[in-house]
Design a protein around this motif. Sequence first.
Motif, PDB file in Angstrom:
ATOM      1  N   GLY A 363      27.260 -15.907  -0.341  1.00  5.34           N
ATOM      2  CA  GLY A 363      28.431 -15.129  -0.743  1.00  5.34           C
ATOM      3  C   GLY A 363      28.566 -13.836   0.027  1.00  5.34           C
ATOM      4  O   GLY A 363      29.672 -13.462   0.449  1.00  5.34           O
ATOM      5  N   LEU A 364      27.455 -13.124   0.218  1.00  2.00           N
ATOM      6  CA  LEU A 364      27.497 -11.837   0.901  1.00  2.00           C
ATOM      7  C   LEU A 364      27.955 -11.981   2.351  1.00  2.00           C
ATOM      8  O   LEU A 364      28.866 -11.258   2.810  1.00  2.00           O
ATOM      9  CB  LEU A 364      26.111 -11.188   0.864  1.00  2.00           C
ATOM     10  CG  LEU A 364      25.958  -9.858   1.605  1.00  2.00           C
ATOM     11  CD1 LEU A 364      26.794  -8.782   0.927  1.00  2.00           C
ATOM     12  CD2 LEU A 364      24.485  -9.454   1.674  1.00  2.00           C
ATOM     13  N   ILE A 365      27.335 -12.902   3.078  1.00  2.00           N
ATOM     14  CA  ILE A 365      27.675 -13.065   4.495  1.00  2.00           C
ATOM     15  C   ILE A 365      29.092 -13.604   4.659  1.00  2.00           C
ATOM     16  O   ILE A 365      29.819 -13.209   5.583  1.00  2.00           O
ATOM     17  CB  ILE A 365      26.637 -13.970   5.187  1.00  2.00           C
ATOM     18  CG1 ILE A 365      25.288 -13.232   5.257  1.00  2.00           C
ATOM     19  CG2 ILE A 365      27.088 -14.367   6.591  1.00  2.00           C
ATOM     20  CD1 ILE A 365      24.159 -14.065   5.806  1.00  2.00           C
ATOM     21  N   TYR A 366      29.516 -14.480   3.743  1.00  2.00           N
ATOM     22  CA  TYR A 366      30.900 -14.952   3.818  1.00  2.00           C
ATOM     23  C   TYR A 366      31.877 -13.791   3.624  1.00  2.00           C
ATOM     24  O   TYR A 366      32.864 -13.666   4.364  1.00  2.00           O
ATOM     25  CB  TYR A 366      31.177 -16.033   2.776  1.00  2.00           C
ATOM     26  CG  TYR A 366      32.611 -16.498   2.824  1.00  2.00           C
ATOM     27  CD1 TYR A 366      32.988 -17.531   3.677  1.00  2.00           C
ATOM     28  CD2 TYR A 366      33.596 -15.879   2.055  1.00  2.00           C
ATOM     29  CE1 TYR A 366      34.309 -17.945   3.757  1.00  2.00           C
ATOM     30  CE2 TYR A 366      34.918 -16.279   2.131  1.00  2.00           C
ATOM     31  CZ  TYR A 366      35.271 -17.315   2.985  1.00  2.00           C
ATOM     32  OH  TYR A 366      36.584 -17.700   3.070  1.00  2.00           O
ATOM     33  N   ASP A 367      31.611 -12.933   2.634  1.00  2.00           N
ATOM     34  CA  ASP A 367      32.512 -11.809   2.390  1.00  2.00           C
ATOM     35  C   ASP A 367      32.547 -10.848   3.577  1.00  2.00           C
ATOM     36  O   ASP A 367      33.574 -10.208   3.847  1.00  2.00           O
ATOM     37  CB  ASP A 367      32.085 -11.051   1.127  1.00  2.00           C
ATOM     38  CG  ASP A 367      32.425 -11.812  -0.150  1.00  2.00           C
ATOM     39  OD1 ASP A 367      33.293 -12.707  -0.098  1.00  2.00           O
ATOM     40  OD2 ASP A 367      31.811 -11.518  -1.194  1.00  2.00           O
ATOM     41  N   ARG A 368      31.427 -10.736   4.299  1.00  4.03           N
ATOM     42  CA  ARG A 368      31.371  -9.809   5.433  1.00  4.03           C
ATOM     43  C   ARG A 368      31.951 -10.408   6.707  1.00  4.03           C
ATOM     44  O   ARG A 368      32.538  -9.690   7.524  1.00  4.03           O
ATOM     45  CB  ARG A 368      29.917  -9.394   5.692  1.00  4.03           C
ATOM     46  CG  ARG A 368      29.236  -8.667   4.554  1.00  4.03           C
ATOM     47  CD  ARG A 368      29.854  -7.313   4.250  1.00  4.03           C
ATOM     48  NE  ARG A 368      29.061  -6.575   3.268  1.00  4.03           N
ATOM     49  CZ  ARG A 368      29.181  -6.677   1.949  1.00  4.03           C
ATOM     50  NH1 ARG A 368      30.098  -7.516   1.453  1.00  4.03           N
ATOM     51  NH2 ARG A 368      28.428  -5.974   1.139  1.00  4.03           N
ATOM     52  N   THR A 369      31.773 -11.714   6.904  1.00  4.92           N
ATOM     53  CA  THR A 369      32.155 -12.336   8.189  1.00  4.92           C
ATOM     54  C   THR A 369      33.282 -13.346   8.066  1.00  4.92           C
ATOM     55  O   THR A 369      33.856 -13.749   9.080  1.00  4.92           O
ATOM     56  CB  THR A 369      30.942 -13.036   8.822  1.00  4.92           C
ATOM     57  OG1 THR A 369      30.565 -14.166   8.010  1.00  4.92           O
ATOM     58  CG2 THR A 369      29.752 -12.088   8.942  1.00  4.92           C
ATOM     59  N   GLY A 370      33.584 -13.811   6.847  1.00  2.00           N
ATOM     60  CA  GLY A 370      34.598 -14.849   6.675  1.00  2.00           C
ATOM     61  C   GLY A 370      34.120 -16.226   7.072  1.00  2.00           C
ATOM     62  O   GLY A 370      34.931 -17.136   7.268  1.00  2.00           O
ATOM     63  N   SER A 371      32.797 -16.405   7.160  1.00  2.00           N
ATOM     64  CA  SER A 371      32.248 -17.681   7.609  1.00  2.00           C
ATOM     65  C   SER A 371      30.863 -17.883   7.000  1.00  2.00           C
ATOM     66  O   SER A 371      30.149 -16.922   6.687  1.00  2.00           O
ATOM     67  CB  SER A 371      32.152 -17.712   9.133  1.00  2.00           C
ATOM     68  OG  SER A 371      31.419 -18.834   9.583  1.00  2.00           O
ATOM     69  N   TYR A 372      30.480 -19.167   6.870  1.00  2.00           N
ATOM     70  CA  TYR A 372      29.138 -19.517   6.416  1.00  2.00           C
ATOM     71  C   TYR A 372      28.207 -19.871   7.575  1.00  2.00           C
ATOM     72  O   TYR A 372      27.068 -20.296   7.354  1.00  2.00           O
ATOM     73  CB  TYR A 372      29.206 -20.725   5.471  1.00  2.00           C
ATOM     74  CG  TYR A 372      29.768 -20.443   4.104  1.00  2.00           C
ATOM     75  CD1 TYR A 372      29.086 -19.646   3.192  1.00  2.00           C
ATOM     76  CD2 TYR A 372      30.979 -20.993   3.701  1.00  2.00           C
ATOM     77  CE1 TYR A 372      29.596 -19.399   1.925  1.00  2.00           C
ATOM     78  CE2 TYR A 372      31.497 -20.760   2.437  1.00  2.00           C
ATOM     79  CZ  TYR A 372      30.802 -19.957   1.552  1.00  2.00           C
ATOM     80  OH  TYR A 372      31.291 -19.720   0.294  1.00  2.00           O
ATOM     81  N   ASP A 373      28.656 -19.708   8.810  1.00  2.00           N
ATOM     82  CA  ASP A 373      27.905 -20.195   9.965  1.00  2.00           C
ATOM     83  C   ASP A 373      26.494 -19.616  10.036  1.00  2.00           C
ATOM     84  O   ASP A 373      25.530 -20.330  10.353  1.00  2.00           O
ATOM     85  CB  ASP A 373      28.648 -19.890  11.260  1.00  2.00           C
ATOM     86  CG  ASP A 373      29.904 -20.731  11.431  1.00  2.00           C
ATOM     87  OD1 ASP A 373      30.072 -21.693  10.645  1.00  2.00           O
ATOM     88  OD2 ASP A 373      30.721 -20.423  12.323  1.00  2.00           O
ATOM     89  N   ILE A 374      26.349 -18.326   9.769  1.00  2.00           N
ATOM     90  CA  ILE A 374      25.025 -17.707   9.869  1.00  2.00           C
ATOM     91  C   ILE A 374      24.057 -18.318   8.867  1.00  2.00           C
ATOM     92  O   ILE A 374      22.890 -18.591   9.188  1.00  2.00           O
ATOM     93  CB  ILE A 374      25.142 -16.185   9.654  1.00  2.00           C
ATOM     94  CG1 ILE A 374      25.917 -15.542  10.802  1.00  2.00           C
ATOM     95  CG2 ILE A 374      23.756 -15.544   9.523  1.00  2.00           C
ATOM     96  CD1 ILE A 374      26.171 -14.058  10.617  1.00  2.00           C
ATOM     97  N   VAL A 375      24.539 -18.566   7.647  1.00  2.00           N
ATOM     98  CA  VAL A 375      23.650 -19.112   6.615  1.00  2.00           C
ATOM     99  C   VAL A 375      23.293 -20.565   6.928  1.00  2.00           C
ATOM    100  O   VAL A 375      22.162 -20.998   6.693  1.00  2.00           O
ATOM    101  CB  VAL A 375      24.301 -18.988   5.226  1.00  2.00           C
ATOM    102  CG1 VAL A 375      23.273 -19.271   4.135  1.00  2.00           C
ATOM    103  CG2 VAL A 375      24.875 -17.601   5.029  1.00  2.00           C
ATOM    104  N   TRP A 376      24.242 -21.338   7.458  1.00  2.00           N
ATOM    105  CA  TRP A 376      23.910 -22.695   7.899  1.00  2.00           C
ATOM    106  C   TRP A 376      22.795 -22.641   8.941  1.00  2.00           C
ATOM    107  O   TRP A 376      21.844 -23.448   8.906  1.00  2.00           O
ATOM    108  CB  TRP A 376      25.131 -23.381   8.492  1.00  2.00           C
ATOM    109  CG  TRP A 376      26.141 -23.917   7.525  1.00  2.00           C
ATOM    110  CD1 TRP A 376      27.446 -23.532   7.396  1.00  2.00           C
ATOM    111  CD2 TRP A 376      25.954 -24.960   6.556  1.00  2.00           C
ATOM    112  NE1 TRP A 376      28.072 -24.252   6.410  1.00  2.00           N
ATOM    113  CE2 TRP A 376      27.189 -25.145   5.886  1.00  2.00           C
ATOM    114  CE3 TRP A 376      24.869 -25.751   6.197  1.00  2.00           C
ATOM    115  CZ2 TRP A 376      27.356 -26.084   4.873  1.00  2.00           C
ATOM    116  CZ3 TRP A 376      25.035 -26.687   5.179  1.00  2.00           C
ATOM    117  CH2 TRP A 376      26.256 -26.854   4.532  1.00  2.00           C
ATOM    118  N   GLY A 377      22.899 -21.715   9.875  1.00  2.00           N
ATOM    119  CA  GLY A 377      21.869 -21.592  10.897  1.00  2.00           C
ATOM    120  C   GLY A 377      20.522 -21.229  10.308  1.00  2.00           C
ATOM    121  O   GLY A 377      19.473 -21.757  10.736  1.00  2.00           O
ATOM    122  N   MET A 378      20.518 -20.343   9.318  1.00  2.00           N
ATOM    123  CA  MET A 378      19.269 -19.984   8.646  1.00  2.00           C
ATOM    124  C   MET A 378      18.653 -21.200   7.963  1.00  2.00           C
ATOM    125  O   MET A 378      17.429 -21.397   8.001  1.00  2.00           O
ATOM    126  CB  MET A 378      19.538 -18.877   7.633  1.00  2.00           C
ATOM    127  CG  MET A 378      19.938 -17.550   8.255  1.00  2.00           C
ATOM    128  SD  MET A 378      20.489 -16.333   7.017  1.00  2.00           S
ATOM    129  CE  MET A 378      18.955 -16.047   6.135  1.00  2.00           C
TER     130      MET A 378
END
Length: 405
Positions: A363-378
């Motif tokens: 939720g946090l990264i989506y709100d900051r970037t508009g994408s889930y890409d970073i979390v998928w990579g993690m």
Amino acid sequence: MRTLSPLTLLLLAAGAIVSISMGVRHGFGFFLPPMTQAFGWTRETFALALGLQNLVWGATQPFAGAFADRHGPGKVLLAGGGLYVLGLVLMTVSSTGWLLSGSAGLLLGLALSCTTYSVVFCVIVRAVPDALRSSAMGITAAAGSFGQFMMVPIERGLIDSLGWVPALLILAGMAAALLPLAAPMARAYRNAPPVPAPTGSIWQGMVASFAQAWQQRSFRLLMAGYFVCGFQVVFIGVHLPAYLRDHGLAGGVASMALALIGLFNIGGTYTAGRLGGRYPKPYLLAGIYFARSVVIVAFLLAPLSSVSVGLFAAAIGFLWLSTVPLTNGVIVSLFGVRNLGMLSGAVFFSHQVGSFLGVWLGGLIYDRTGSYDIVWGMAIVLGLMAAAANLPVKEVPVATAGAQA
């Protein structure tokens, strides 16, 4: 009329408990859009409450398990059932992020710690012969998977037809079924072969048993792998519906995906339990974590469609809770059954720290970037690390003060 055997009754009761407990929470992602829209929240607000739920669940699981180890599961399951009903009812009036964190976070987290695997498995490992333990845990975990499969269309249908508030109240009624199921579990615990009771207070026993377990490298590596399991499955379970919606897919695709995860999870957990009785469990765990990363990479690289979502859900579902019987089986191999509830809960706490980070960072990264890409990579990188962590785990019995074969 032929009566059911005590083992069959035990597995039916255990399966029903985890089916309800795990099944109801599996559809919480469907409440994200209507609740955030109704109260004007960000996705982080909702995700933080569910992240807290997972953190509380993990932090209190060792205590629930330790109490069940010493005094049986009856009171623990009764408390968990009552908290489950109360938390769902209070969610309907949780109009702020703090209130949601109290109901969906604190109360439901406590409820889940009392009604899921560590408490249920502490009965199974005592009542089921050694040769059948891995299979019995696999069957129970598969029942939890069936609950996930069954509850997804029910929760989505309730929200679509009645609204999210009546849906939560109906789910509270379903959770009330946990209360009468405490009786057969308590009876099976009393009738199981006796195990010497730990000495000293619960707190002293927990500290001593965990300190001795922590000295073992295999135990620490097992905790590291389970952290990754929590990160992956809770991020996907909560945020996948929103991810698919963001990419223009209909709500029915998300329902299909979560249902398929639950359906294939049944076969995956049962298969893992069976294989765990034949092959080294650490190698099986390493293979599961590696396969998850491969499946996620394939999903992200393929063109997004209902077909690719279905294939991803089936594959990741087969790997979803297959870690549960194997991880608990390794704990029994290392330390015996005497403190399984507590040690299983301690390892599960690591799982839930990962769960908290997976759902909250989503939720946090989506709100900051508009994408889930970073979390998928993690999730991909962590899966590879978990595979490497499980390879050196040894299933060699450890002589500790809390061990009992």
